[in-house]
Design a protein around this motif. Structure first.
Motif, PDB file in Angstrom:
ATOM      1  N   ARG A 149       0.938  -0.818   0.041  1.00 42.99           N
ATOM      2  CA  ARG A 149       0.014   0.180   0.245  1.00 42.99           C
ATOM      3  C   ARG A 149       0.789   1.610  -0.090  1.00 42.99           C
ATOM      4  NH1 ARG A 149      -4.614   0.872   4.753  1.00 42.99           N
ATOM      5  NH2 ARG A 149      -6.272   2.997   3.662  1.00 42.99           N
ATOM      6  N   ASP A 150       2.153   1.361   0.636  1.00 42.66           N
ATOM      7  CA  ASP A 150       2.705   2.625   0.966  1.00 42.66           C
ATOM      8  C   ASP A 150       3.523   2.318  -0.626  1.00 42.66           C
ATOM      9  OD1 ASP A 150       4.120  -0.061   2.332  1.00 42.66           O
ATOM     10  OD2 ASP A 150       5.053   1.579   2.975  1.00 42.66           O
ATOM     11  N   GLU A 151       3.902   1.778  -1.410  1.00 43.56           N
ATOM     12  CA  GLU A 151       4.658   1.420  -1.841  1.00 43.56           C
ATOM     13  C   GLU A 151       3.900   2.054  -3.768  1.00 43.56           C
ATOM     14  OE1 GLU A 151       7.881  -1.810  -2.550  1.00 43.56           O
ATOM     15  OE2 GLU A 151       5.635  -2.754  -1.993  1.00 43.56           O
ATOM     16  N   ILE A 152       1.700   2.464  -3.237  1.00 40.58           N
ATOM     17  CA  ILE A 152       2.100   2.782  -4.076  1.00 40.58           C
ATOM     18  C   ILE A 152       1.131   3.838  -4.910  1.00 40.58           C
ATOM     19  CG2 ILE A 152      -1.035   2.937  -5.537  1.00 40.58           C
ATOM     20  CD1 ILE A 152      -0.723  -0.163  -4.029  1.00 40.58           C
ATOM     21  N   HIS A 153       1.953   4.921  -5.967  1.00 37.53           N
ATOM     22  CA  HIS A 153       1.727   6.385  -6.453  1.00 37.53           C
ATOM     23  C   HIS A 153       0.752   6.186  -7.325  1.00 37.53           C
ATOM     24  CE1 HIS A 153       4.747   7.016  -3.289  1.00 37.53           C
ATOM     25  NE2 HIS A 153       5.041   6.160  -3.353  1.00 37.53           N
ATOM     26  N   PRO A 154      -0.510   6.698  -6.729  1.00 39.69           N
ATOM     27  CA  PRO A 154      -1.400   7.039  -8.404  1.00 39.69           C
ATOM     28  C   PRO A 154      -1.202   7.923  -9.730  1.00 39.69           C
ATOM     29  CG  PRO A 154      -3.022   7.532  -6.225  1.00 39.69           C
ATOM     30  CD  PRO A 154      -1.174   7.549  -5.807  1.00 39.69           C
ATOM     31  N   ASP A 155      -0.014   9.001  -8.993  1.00 39.33           N
ATOM     32  CA  ASP A 155       0.631  10.140 -10.701  1.00 39.33           C
ATOM     33  C   ASP A 155       1.295   9.034 -11.190  1.00 39.33           C
ATOM     34  OD1 ASP A 155       1.790   9.584  -8.471  1.00 39.33           O
ATOM     35  OD2 ASP A 155       3.512  11.116  -9.166  1.00 39.33           O
ATOM     36  N   ARG A 164      -8.170   7.527 -11.060  1.00 42.96           N
ATOM     37  CA  ARG A 164      -8.715   7.808  -9.499  1.00 42.96           C
ATOM     38  C   ARG A 164      -9.473   6.644  -8.888  1.00 42.96           C
ATOM     39  NH1 ARG A 164     -13.392  11.176 -12.238  1.00 42.96           N
ATOM     40  NH2 ARG A 164     -14.524  11.251 -10.825  1.00 42.96           N
ATOM     41  N   ALA A 165      -9.184   5.485  -9.740  1.00 42.17           N
ATOM     42  CA  ALA A 165      -9.701   4.277  -8.809  1.00 42.17           C
ATOM     43  C   ALA A 165      -8.677   3.796  -7.613  1.00 42.17           C
ATOM     44  CB  ALA A 165      -9.967   3.821  -9.471  1.00 42.17           C
ATOM     45  N   LEU A 169      -8.914   3.411  -3.334  1.00 42.46           N
ATOM     46  CA  LEU A 169      -8.810   1.873  -2.654  1.00 42.46           C
ATOM     47  C   LEU A 169      -7.660   2.164  -2.213  1.00 42.46           C
ATOM     48  CD1 LEU A 169      -8.502  -1.237  -3.002  1.00 42.46           C
ATOM     49  CD2 LEU A 169      -6.460  -0.816  -4.611  1.00 42.46           C
ATOM     50  N   LEU A 170      -6.169   3.032  -2.267  1.00 39.44           N
ATOM     51  CA  LEU A 170      -6.033   3.860  -1.173  1.00 39.44           C
ATOM     52  C   LEU A 170      -6.385   3.815   0.448  1.00 39.44           C
ATOM     53  CD1 LEU A 170      -2.854   5.275  -3.565  1.00 39.44           C
ATOM     54  CD2 LEU A 170      -2.534   2.944  -2.496  1.00 39.44           C
ATOM     55  N   ASN A 171      -7.630   4.430   0.533  1.00 37.53           N
ATOM     56  CA  ASN A 171      -7.822   5.460   1.160  1.00 37.53           C
ATOM     57  C   ASN A 171      -9.373   4.460   2.109  1.00 37.53           C
ATOM     58  OD1 ASN A 171      -6.780   7.926   1.272  1.00 37.53           O
ATOM     59  ND2 ASN A 171      -8.022   8.669  -0.366  1.00 37.53           N
ATOM     60  N   ASP A 172      -9.304   2.833   1.726  1.00 40.98           N
ATOM     61  CA  ASP A 172     -10.772   2.282   1.549  1.00 40.98           C
ATOM     62  C   ASP A 172      -9.609   1.024   2.934  1.00 40.98           C
ATOM     63  OD1 ASP A 172     -12.726   0.084   1.693  1.00 40.98           O
ATOM     64  OD2 ASP A 172     -13.240   0.107  -0.173  1.00 40.98           O
ATOM     65  N   ASP A 173      -9.704   1.190   3.675  1.00 38.70           N
ATOM     66  CA  ASP A 173      -8.867   0.451   4.495  1.00 38.70           C
ATOM     67  C   ASP A 173      -9.355  -1.281   4.692  1.00 38.70           C
ATOM     68  OD1 ASP A 173      -7.562   2.881   5.553  1.00 38.70           O
ATOM     69  OD2 ASP A 173      -8.867   2.763   7.234  1.00 38.70           O
ATOM     70  N   ALA A 174     -10.734  -1.545   4.686  1.00 38.47           N
ATOM     71  CA  ALA A 174     -11.035  -2.779   4.201  1.00 38.47           C
ATOM     72  C   ALA A 174     -11.221  -3.273   3.723  1.00 38.47           C
ATOM     73  CB  ALA A 174     -12.593  -2.540   4.712  1.00 38.47           C
TER      74      ALA A 174
END
Length: 179
Positions: A149-155, A164-165, A169-174
């Motif tokens: 999760r911490d390695e993912i950069h949407p840009d 956008r998706a 996803l990054l903000n959806d803890d579940a």
């Protein structure tokens, strides 16, 4: 620019009097034929492993060759979006998902052969329970790899809809919880 600007002649009668009708159609002033351009359905998958990592692909071809993407692609005629997800995952990473969950949809513009293809991109969550090293790039994927999760950069992703998706996803803890 109108999405049908490249279409200069009526496909029914060949008239050059094929004019803008509204934001998504053109009309022939001679025969009355109206042609609408509607979004093409496309699918993408968030493939998550049992270590809460996301499978990311690098594009092998244009548009956006070399950029990051999710496995997915266009639906085919007569195919459901769920069937398209399964087919695309099989073609691109060699895996059929046991189940999937619809997440989000976003409009997008996919430039292909000098033409802007308007799409409606549907995103699905798929849990991968197998050996994470067993998946491999096929078809139009140059490479695939897992990111935490911490390695993912949407840009760093190719398309606005995917960015956008990914942000959602990054903000959806579940979604990031291990089953």
């Amino acid at each position: 620019m109108h999405p049908l600007h490249l279409f200069q002649y009526c496909p029914r009668c060949g008239s050059h009097r094929f004019v803008e009708n509204n934001a998504s159609s053109k009309r022939c002033e001679d025969c009355g034929f109206v042609y609408y351009i509607n979004p093409k359905a496309a699918v993408a998958a968030f493939v998550m492993d049992n270590r809460s990592r996301l499978l990311v692909c690098r594009r092998a071809f244009e548009p956006s060759k070399g950029m990051l993407d999710l496995p997915g692609g266009f639906t085919e005629c007569g195919e459901t979006v769920e069937e398209a997800v399964a087919r695309e995952l099989s073609e691109e990473i060699g895996w059929y998902p046991d189940q999937m969950r619809y997440m989000y949809s976003f409009p997008n513009i996919y430039r292909y052969s000098g033409f802007d293809v308007h799409t409606m991109d549907l995103f699905f969550l798929c849990k991968y329970k197998g050996d994470s090293g067993a998946l491999a790039a096929h078809d139009d994927v140059e490479s695939c790899f897992w990111l935490s999760r911490d390695e993912i950069h949407p840009d760093r992703f190719a398309f606005q809809s995917v960015r956008r998706a990914i942000t959602l996803l990054l903000n959806d803890d579940a979604c990031w919880q291990v089953d």
